[in-house]
Design a protein around this motif. Structure first.
Motif: not given
Length: 875
Positions: A505-522
């Motif tokens: 999570p954004e903090g200490g000057g560093q931006v927050g991560d991006k990515g994906v949540l993957v399940s069987a359907n989504d």
């Protein structure tokens, strides 16, 4: 009793009652996007009230630096006008997190006030919540009965929802409260009006000093209340008001919290602060001194905690507070040069023992305030000139409210100063027009920042997820809660909380991560990750079709890797600056993104090219040494610092911390880093600049961004060689071209001067005598510099010349006015006023000296009309 003793007695009392004494959090919030500043004592404990964290102790006491100048609690315009509102103030507080409740809180408050501080019982009053049918919350019988046994019903009042039901915000923990008020009026005044009739009536000597809040409800998004799983106590006592009572004075400003500052202001300005002003003039001086004494505390501590004045967000609030103080000194104390910065030394001496940051950062705070003063005093001077232009356009002795608003909004020129000057000149301000323009801007701002937040949908109870992102970028997860947030700025988003997460999570000057949540359907895209009240929030534009599914949380490794490279380079940069520039260098802000890094630091001068090269070389040497990451988690804060780890001012650290080491660089840090400095590949500084007085900024790139940078540089060099017909020595060819250009430029300047001399002789024949003045108004084929030379050439011919020349070089109209100094003195002519009037014809304006002035504009078609109107000044 001295203020420092009053503070100590409070903390000692509650320590004896089993409370853990904790330091004040920084005045500027870092991990709470809902607040710019800590505006109450409870702000740093929000996660415990919300059930998202576990406190170090169930009983805590402290004194918290607070700032109330924005949002719901906005007292700024009252500060200085009365004697009990402040921007920054200390809030003494004792806290129970699911431990004691009303009985203990009330009894201890009474004991401390009447037995320890020995405040007479007959000057105290208490209020109790009367209940609310609409909220379905009953009268607080328990608190009433407790107080009845201590103070008696004759000194008790019922309070409504506005006064006696405290809420954190539109949503969140809340509950009834019981306030303690004190009446410090004289016996004669008390005989006229009973104190009970003045409670909560904004009387300066009948004031609230302590509020006991009994947190037992949670306010939901639909406005309804639900019981909290545990009951808490949240109290706050105004330190400055308490000092007023215990020191037997009638105003907070008469206590030793403010008197050293006031004495210093008197010494610097020659003004005198009178406890009871005898007339309007004395009261204006009093208000100005109170404003400055109050505001310098807020500004100084905010800067010490890491918030520099700026044009946006929290920085703009700090700049606005300081400018208000400067303006009062300018207008009412006749101070036209910086002086508020001199008060920082008084603050450091007065409060440095308990708040060491003001002493440690004293030099920086002083320099920043001084530069802000210098800059705004220049703005005031420019504003006065612009106001003169507006006054000349005024119709029916009324100045346009829209124009006054533009002066306020664009140039920061205070509206009350505008109104004051207009009154002195016998003019009126269209206040309704100004207010309409102000409200329109506020409406736009509100619309842009409107946020609608739903309640959490809880799928699984828990106090927040486990962060596993230091060790992995992919993990199996379940969603534990989510909510919908709709804002004008970001649109519709869903905030998702997981049982564990690899997303930083954004903090200490560093931006927050991006990515994906993957399940069987989504596949749900996570567009950002933030932290709020100890919850890690994953931002998504939609929810999965099956919210209860098991997901694979997968971080975008490319972006994560680039951020890690820049973050580790930031640590090495910090080390390099301290070694090369000196140990006075301290981090004052940073941004670590995948694209680049930005590092703000304290330093008193521009970093030279040679120093920048040394810094760059130092970092790259560490990269080439292939230094491994040495990471230590959950070590005691004191141990880490004793072992050499650097802690940053303005940051709030827990009892245990994470230390990051690359060779001799050791810092406390919660961010993501490379495993070895070799992963950074290369470090390149792309810019160095000033942010504020004593604050410099370096922007730099690493790894893939450097490769792209070098590729672009190589391409640019190739294009330059091609333009220069591929010389053997590119640098020599460019230098030769510059030399040739310089020679041609000198020749051109000489030709233009010769042209001006030739024109002088021609135009001298066109001078006409009007009312004894030699007059000429003509457009000439010159640039503005040539027109100036020509005007002075003509001016050497006679002592009664009035000349207006117009140019239109590159389609930009310019008027140049020259008036013989003898005419300026003898006939009261003023070139500055002439160009301001004539500039209207070309949709522009300008100014200058009485004998020479220029005005630029936008409309070349207005030149002839302007020249035709020039003769009116001497007719």
């Amino acid at each position: 009793m001295k203020s420092r003793d009053i503070r100590k007695q409070f903390l000692d009392f509650f320590e004896a009652k089993g409370h853990l004494i904790v330091p004040s959090a920084p005045i500027v919030t870092k991990d709470d996007p809902t607040l710019m500043f800590n505006n109450s004592g409870m702000a740093q404990f929000k996660e415990f009230f919300l059930g998202n964290g576990t406190p170090k102790s169930r009983r805590i006491a402290d004194t918290q630096k607070c700032l109330r100048v924005s949002g719901k609690h906005n007292d700024l315009e009252e500060v200085g006008i009365d004697t009990y509102h402040h921007t920054m103030f200390e809030m003494l507080g004792n806290w129970s997190f699911g431990d004691y409740f009303k009985k203990e809180a009330i009894h201890w408050a009474w004991e401390l006030l009447t037995e320890v501080y020995k405040i007479p019982k007959d000057i105290l009053y208490v209020t109790v919540f009367e209940g609310s049918m609409e909220e379905n919350v009953p009268f607080d019988q328990e608190a009433w009965d407790i107080w009845k046994g201590l103070i008696g019903e004759e000194r008790m009042l019922l309070g409504n929802k506005k006064d006696n039901f405290w809420e954190m915000g539109e949503q969140g923990p809340c509950g009834p409260c019981s306030e303690i008020h004190v009446d410090i009026r004289s016996s004669e005044e008390k005989a006229k009006i009973p104190g009970k009739e003045l409670v909560n009536r904004d009387h300066p000597q009948v004031v609230e000093i302590w509020n006991n809040v009994f947190m037992e409800f949670n306010r939901r998004a639909d406005g309804s209340l639900e019981k909290l799983p545990a009951r808490h106590v949240d109290t706050g006592m105004g330190f400055e008001r308490l000092c007023m009572v215990l020191q037997g004075v009638q105003s907070n400003y008469d206590t030793d919290v403010f008197s050293p500052l006031i004495q210093k202001i008197e010494s610097i300005t020659g003004a005198t602060y009178t406890i009871k002003a005898a007339n309007d003039s004395e009261e204006k001086i009093n208000i100005a001194i109170r404003v400055i004494a109050d505001h310098v505390r807020a500004v100084a501590f905010s800067i010490a905690d890491g918030q520099l004045p700026s044009n946006g967000g929290a920085g703009y609030v700090i700049r606005r507070i300081l400018r208000r103080a400067i303006r009062y000194g300018f207008t009412f104390l006749n101070k036209k040069e910086p002086f508020i910065n001199e008060l920082v030394a008084v603050l450091a001496d007065q409060m440095g023992d308990f708040f060491p940051e003001i002493r440690t950062q004293q030099s920086l705070v002083t320099n920043v305030i001084k530069e802000e003063e210098t800059s705004f005093l220049r703005t005031l001077e420019q504003g006065l000139q612009l106001l003169e232009n507006i006054i000349t356009e005024a119709k029916d002795k009324t100045v346009s409210g829209q124009k006054a608003f533009e002066l306020y909004d664009t140039f920061g020129f205070p509206i009350d100063l505008t109104a004051l000057i207009l009154r002195e000149r016998g003019l009126n301000l269209d206040e309704a027009g100004f207010e309409a323009a102000m409200q329109e801007q506020k409406s736009r701002s509100r619309a842009a920042s409107e946020v609608s937040t739903d309640d959490w949908t809880i799928l699984a109870e828990g106090a927040g997820e486990t962060f596993v992102g230091y060790d992995q970028t992919e993990n199996e997860v379940k969603i534990t809660r989510y909510r919908k947030v709709d804002s004008k700025k970001d649109g519709l988003l869903y905030q998702i909380v997981l049982d564990n997460t690899p997303f930083y999570p954004e903090g200490g000057g560093q931006v927050g991560d991006k990515g994906v949540l993957v399940s069987a359907n989504d596949t749900i895209e996570i567009i950002d990750t933030k932290k709020e009240n100890n919850l890690i929030l994953h931002m998504a534009k939609k929810l999965p079709s099956n919210i209860n599914a098991t997901f694979t949380a997968r971080v975008n490794e490319k972006l994560r890797s680039d951020s890690a490279s820049n973050h580790s380079a930031t640590h090495l940069l910090h080390q390099a600056l301290r070694i090369i520039l000196g140990t006075h260098v301290e981090q004052k802000g940073s941004l670590v993104s995948p694209n680049y890094l930005r590092f703000d630091f304290s330093h008193f001068a521009k970093v030279t090219d040679e120093e920048l090269k040394q810094v760059e070389d130092f970092v790259n040497e560490r990269i080439q040494e292939h230094l491994p990451l040495v990471e230590r988690r959950n070590i005691p804060f004191r141990q880490a610092v004793e072992e050499g780890a650097m802690a940053l001012f303005g940051e709030k650290y827990g009892d245990t911390v994470r230390a990051i080491r690359f060779g001799d660089s050791i810092e406390l840090c919660g961010g993501i880093h490379v495993r070895n400095t070799a992963d950074i590949w290369y470090f390149k500084i792309v810019s160095e600049s000033a942010v504020a007085a004593g604050i410099r900024r370096i922007e730099a790139i690493t790894d893939e961004a450097v490769k792209e940078y070098f590729a672009k540089q190589e391409q640019a060099l190739g294009e330059i060689n091609s333009i220069l017909k591929n010389p053997q020595d590119t640098i020599k060819a460019v230098v030769s071209l510059q030399d040739e250009n310089a020679k041609l430029k000198k020749q051109l300047e000489q030709l233009l001067k010769d042209k001006a001399k030739n024109l002088r002789n021609e135009l001298a024949k066109e001078l006409k005598e009007i009312n004894g003045v030699q007059f000429l108004a003509k457009q000439v084929d010159l640039d503005p510099a040539g027109a100036k030379d020509l005007a002075y050439e003509l001016g050497s011919l006679d002592t009664n010349l009035f000349i207006v020349l117009a140019t239109a070089a590159e389609g930009k109209p310019m008027l140049t006015c020259y008036i013989s100094k003898e005419l300026v003195a003898g006939k009261g002519l003023n070139a500055g006023q002439v160009v301001r009037e004539l500039g209207k014809y070309i949709q522009g304006g300008g100014g200058g000296q009485p004998f020479f002035a220029t005005a630029g504009g936008k409309d070349v078609n207005g030149i002839n009309e302007a020249l035709g109107a020039a003769v009116e000044f001497i007719k």
